[in-house]
Enzyme design. Structure first.
Site, short mmCIF file in Angstrom:
data_model
loop_
_atom_site.label_atom_id
_atom_site.label_comp_id
_atom_site.label_asym_id
_atom_site.label_seq_id
_atom_site.Cartn_x
_atom_site.Cartn_y
_atom_site.Cartn_z
N ASP A 60 11.43 82.10 -27.91
CA ASP A 60 11.96 82.83 -29.06
C ASP A 60 11.08 82.69 -30.30
O ASP A 60 10.16 81.87 -30.33
CB ASP A 60 13.40 82.37 -29.36
CG ASP A 60 13.59 80.86 -29.27
OD1 ASP A 60 12.59 80.12 -29.36
OD2 ASP A 60 14.74 80.40 -29.12
N ASN A 109 26.07 74.97 -30.20
CA ASN A 109 27.11 75.91 -29.76
C ASN A 109 26.86 76.40 -28.34
O ASN A 109 27.49 77.35 -27.88
CB ASN A 109 27.19 77.10 -30.73
CG ASN A 109 25.89 77.91 -30.79
OD1 ASN A 109 24.92 77.59 -30.09
ND2 ASN A 109 25.86 78.94 -31.62
N HIS A 115 23.92 77.64 -27.18
CA HIS A 115 22.91 78.70 -26.98
C HIS A 115 21.71 78.17 -26.23
O HIS A 115 21.36 76.99 -26.32
CB HIS A 115 22.53 79.38 -28.30
CG HIS A 115 21.67 78.60 -29.25
ND1 HIS A 115 21.96 78.50 -30.59
CD2 HIS A 115 20.52 77.91 -29.07
CE1 HIS A 115 21.01 77.78 -31.18
NE2 HIS A 115 20.14 77.40 -30.29
N GLU A 126 22.99 83.57 -28.24
CA GLU A 126 24.17 82.98 -28.87
C GLU A 126 25.42 83.22 -28.02
O GLU A 126 25.42 84.09 -27.13
CB GLU A 126 24.37 83.59 -30.26
CG GLU A 126 23.22 83.32 -31.24
CD GLU A 126 23.19 81.89 -31.78
OE1 GLU A 126 23.80 80.98 -31.17
OE2 GLU A 126 22.56 81.66 -32.83
C1 GLP Z 1 16.96 76.19 -31.47
C2 GLP Z 1 16.03 76.96 -30.51
C3 GLP Z 1 16.34 76.60 -29.11
C4 GLP Z 1 16.47 75.09 -29.04
C5 GLP Z 1 17.76 74.69 -29.68
C6 GLP Z 1 17.94 73.19 -29.85
O1 GLP Z 1 17.67 76.99 -32.31
N1 GLP Z 1 16.04 78.38 -30.63
O2 GLP Z 1 15.33 77.10 -28.24
O3 GLP Z 1 16.50 74.68 -27.72
O4 GLP Z 1 17.97 75.39 -30.87
O5 GLP Z 1 17.16 72.70 -30.87
P1 GLP Z 1 16.96 71.14 -31.12
O6 GLP Z 1 16.17 70.63 -29.98
O7 GLP Z 1 16.21 71.05 -32.42
O8 GLP Z 1 18.31 70.54 -31.18
#
Ligand code: GLP
Length: 253
Positions: A66, A135, A137, A142
């Site tokens: 992403d 949440n 995702h 989402e």
């Molecule tokens: C982000 C990214 C995801 C990631 C997730 C967890 O928003 N778009 O690809 O896996 O949220 O992030 P973190 O590892 O900082 O908790």
């Protein structure tokens, strides 16, 4: 399959060793890459292990999950910049084979179709790394995203923007939208490794474990994947029912 490790450092050892073995077995593998705090220790250990083993990464292809809309690749908070900082600049990758969605694409929908097309032309993903949002995702898919959805533009959930505000300087606005690889493309990966660490992920990990498969928690779709491993640390496992924890710890020796 669920694996529970004591902490994020032991997970990083395990996942980086898995990546090295995968690339040694298939030097032209296609990797699906994730960003976020969870991946940072994993990429750091992988870089060290790749140097130590003199791993050839020049034939690898990668597709990131992403990117924020409105941030250029050289914006310090873009996922393109994150990948440079934590992985790409440290090893001799072939830059032409490293793909991320373009957050400044003029025609975003056309760009999503072209990103999906490139991924299909590369033969799909051999190994997909995933983190998970608080949440549920995956990528930026989402809650409520259809499981058959391909790469698309997404409006970020309020919780996601709050969670990710820690990566932005105080007073800076977290982007409101992003491009994400879809659930369909993620599920087509031949192997998936999802990592969740820290207490903030404990609730969603417990919901994933105990509940059914629902678009309300995108992460639950992985229960349908034949080769998905969910790797959590003790903190992220802390709300799992005791019998699950006992069983898995025994299973993992
Ligand atoms: C982000 C990214 C995801 C990631 C997730 C967890 O928003 N778009 O690809 O896996 O949220 O992030 P973190 O590892 O900082 O908790």
């Amino acid at each position: 399959m669920l694996k529970i490790f004591p902490d994020s450092s032991s997970i990083a050892d395990y996942v980086s060793a898995m990546l090295v073995a995968k690339i040694q077995a298939k030097p032209d593998a296609v990797l699906g890459l994730a960003t976020g705090g969870t991946m940072e220790p994993i990429y750091a250990k992988f870089v060290a292990a790749a140097r130590h083993t003199e791993l050839d990464v020049s034939r690898l292809t990668s597709f990131n999950l992403d990117e924020y809309i409105g941030l250029s690749a050289d914006h310090p908070k873009s996922y393109a910049a994150y990948m440079q900082e934590h992985l790409f600049r440290h090893l001799a990758f072939d830059a032409a084979r490293l793909h991320l969605p373009d957050g400044l694409a003029q025609d975003l929908n056309a760009h999503c179709r072209s990103y999906s097309g490139k991924l299909q032309s590369a033969g799909g993903i051999d190994l997909q790394l995933l983190g998970v949002g608080g949440n549920g995702h995956i990528g930026f898919n989402e809650p409520g995203t259809a499981f058959d959805c391909p790469c698309h533009v997404v409006e970020l959930a309020e919780q996601t923007r709050i969670d990710n505000s820690r990566f932005f300087a105080e007073g800076k606005i977290v982007p409101v939208s992003a491009i994400t690889m879809g659930m369909a493309e993620i599920m087509q990966a031949r192997e998936i490794v999802l990592v969740a660490t820290g207490e903030a992920k404990a609730r969603i990990v417990a919901e994933w474990y105990q509940g059914g498969i629902t678009e309300a928690i995108p992460f639950t779709v992985l229960k349908r994947h034949p080769a998905a491993t969910i790797i959590v640390d003790a903190a992220a496992a802390s709300l799992l029912p005791e019998e699950a924890t006992q069983q898995r710890l025994v299973a993992n020796g």
